[in-house]
Design a protein around this motif. Structure first.
Motif, PDB file in Angstrom:
ATOM      1  N   LEU A  70       0.808  -1.220   0.000  1.00  0.00           N
ATOM      2  CA  LEU A  70       0.000   0.000   0.000  1.00  0.00           C
ATOM      3  C   LEU A  70       0.847   1.280   0.000  1.00  0.00           C
TER       4      LEU A  70
ATOM      5  N   THR B 269       3.780   1.877  -1.358  1.00  0.00           N
ATOM      6  CA  THR B 269       4.281   2.082  -2.724  1.00  0.00           C
ATOM      7  C   THR B 269       3.154   2.488  -3.664  1.00  0.00           C
ATOM      8  N   THR B 270       2.011   1.833  -3.511  1.00  0.00           N
ATOM      9  CA  THR B 270       0.863   2.180  -4.345  1.00  0.00           C
ATOM     10  C   THR B 270       0.444   3.623  -4.131  1.00  0.00           C
TER      11      THR B 270
ATOM     12  N   LEU C 171       0.585   6.692  -6.976  1.00  0.00           N
ATOM     13  CA  LEU C 171      -0.628   7.391  -7.387  1.00  0.00           C
ATOM     14  C   LEU C 171      -0.540   8.887  -7.095  1.00  0.00           C
TER      15      LEU C 171
ATOM     16  N   MET D 271      -8.166  -3.623  -2.090  1.00  0.00           N
ATOM     17  CA  MET D 271      -6.890  -4.301  -2.325  1.00  0.00           C
ATOM     18  C   MET D 271      -6.738  -5.515  -1.411  1.00  0.00           C
TER      19      MET D 271
ATOM     20  N   THR E 275      -4.254  -4.289  -9.228  1.00  0.00           N
ATOM     21  CA  THR E 275      -3.491  -3.287  -8.485  1.00  0.00           C
ATOM     22  C   THR E 275      -3.760  -1.915  -9.084  1.00  0.00           C
TER      23      THR E 275
ATOM     24  N   SER F  98      -2.193   0.937  -8.855  1.00  0.00           N
ATOM     25  CA  SER F  98      -1.047   1.712  -9.339  1.00  0.00           C
ATOM     26  C   SER F  98      -0.431   1.028 -10.549  1.00  0.00           C
TER      27      SER F  98
ATOM     28  N   ASP G 271       2.877   0.731 -11.012  1.00  0.00           N
ATOM     29  CA  ASP G 271       4.250   0.310 -10.774  1.00  0.00           C
ATOM     30  C   ASP G 271       4.364  -1.205 -10.838  1.00  0.00           C
TER      31      ASP G 271
ATOM     32  N   SER H 166       4.001  -3.549  -7.271  1.00  0.00           N
ATOM     33  CA  SER H 166       2.708  -4.000  -6.770  1.00  0.00           C
ATOM     34  C   SER H 166       2.175  -5.160  -7.602  1.00  0.00           C
TER      35      SER H 166
END
Length: 267
Positions: free
Chosen positions: A131, A133-134, A138, A162, A209, A211, A213, A216
């Protein structure tokens, strides 16, 4: 049991389950601030005075409306109550259904619960771990001259989705194993799906996910793929065990054991 006895037992089980949820909800309400701080910890929050002054993008964590804090407290407490009381209401559900199940069905049900709950919790823990990183990815899309206002309700809804998606995704290998134990799918067929499964898991992880990236996505796709391989291995062992128990086919020259042996000297 007659129908009225079933209804009385159902009422008793429901009362026990609802009572347990109510008690855990009240207890969770007493620790509401700690629960909210734990859920909001992954958010890179910043104060109004420091908004935009840091090189790393952040957002102002806020609630919207006079009733929003009370609604948030109620939602968090009820959710924590449902999770905290899950062992009790799951047992009440099992105790109501178990008398109508066969011995094999009971065993499969217990194995499913004993394996499914840890898998779901593992997926939920991985979701909470990714979370931060997400959230940072964002928030990084926020324009340089703008400040992102982060409503608490929106973030909690995102975090809940999530956690649920990651947790349920980890149940896929268990479902495949249960289908193999029931004889609906073989290990050879499961192994033959590996190309489509890897592609499907990757696409699903990219969609599930929020995001963009790769961290994730890999955090979800990697464990599910590993669990799929483990499910194929378990199914292979089960198929080998089932094949050993299956009687060998008779040779054309071998008499059938169903026919009585001929007495000596009958020819």
């Amino acid at each position: 049991m007659p129908l009225t006895s079933h209804l009385r037992e159902l009422r008793s089980r429901l009362l026990k389950a609802i009572s347990a949820i109510a008690v855990t909800t009240i207890v969770a309400g007493l620790f509401y601030n700690q629960l909210v701080d734990f859920m909001l910890d992954p958010l890179p929050g910043c104060t109004i005075s420091g908004a935009g002054s840091s090189t790393e993008r952040c957002g102002i964590i806020a609630t919207n409306g006079l009733l929003a804090p009370f609604t948030l407290a109620l939602k968090v407490s009820i959710t924590a109550g449902l999770i905290g009381a899950s062992p009790i209401w799951l047992y009440q559900l099992w105790a109501f259904l178990a008398p109508g199940l066969r011995h094999t069905e009971k065993r499969y049900g217990l194995v499913f619960l004993a394996t499914g709950i840890p898998l779901f919790l593992t997926g939920a823990a991985i979701a909470y771990a990714v979370l931060p990183t997400t959230a940072r990815v964002l928030i990084s899309f926020t324009p340089g001259k703008a400040t992102n206002i982060l409503p608490v309700d929106d973030f909690l809804d995102l975090a809940t989705r999530m956690v649920v998606v990651f947790g349920l995704s980890f149940e896929l290998p268990l479902i495949l194993v249960m289908l193999n134990l029931a004889g609906a799918v073989s290990a050879k067929r499961m192994a033959g799906w590996w190309r489509n499964m890897v592609i499907s898991i990757t696409v699903f992880s990219a969609i599930a996910t929020p995001s963009s990236d790769p961290l994730s996505m890999l955090a979800l796709a990697g464990p599910i793929t590993a669990l799929y391989v483990a499910a194929c291995a378990i199914a292979w062992v089960n198929d080998r065990r089932r094949a050993r128990r299956r009687p060998a086919p008779l040779s054309p020259d071998e008499p059938s054991p169903l026919l009585p042996p001929e007495p000596p000297g009958s020819h």
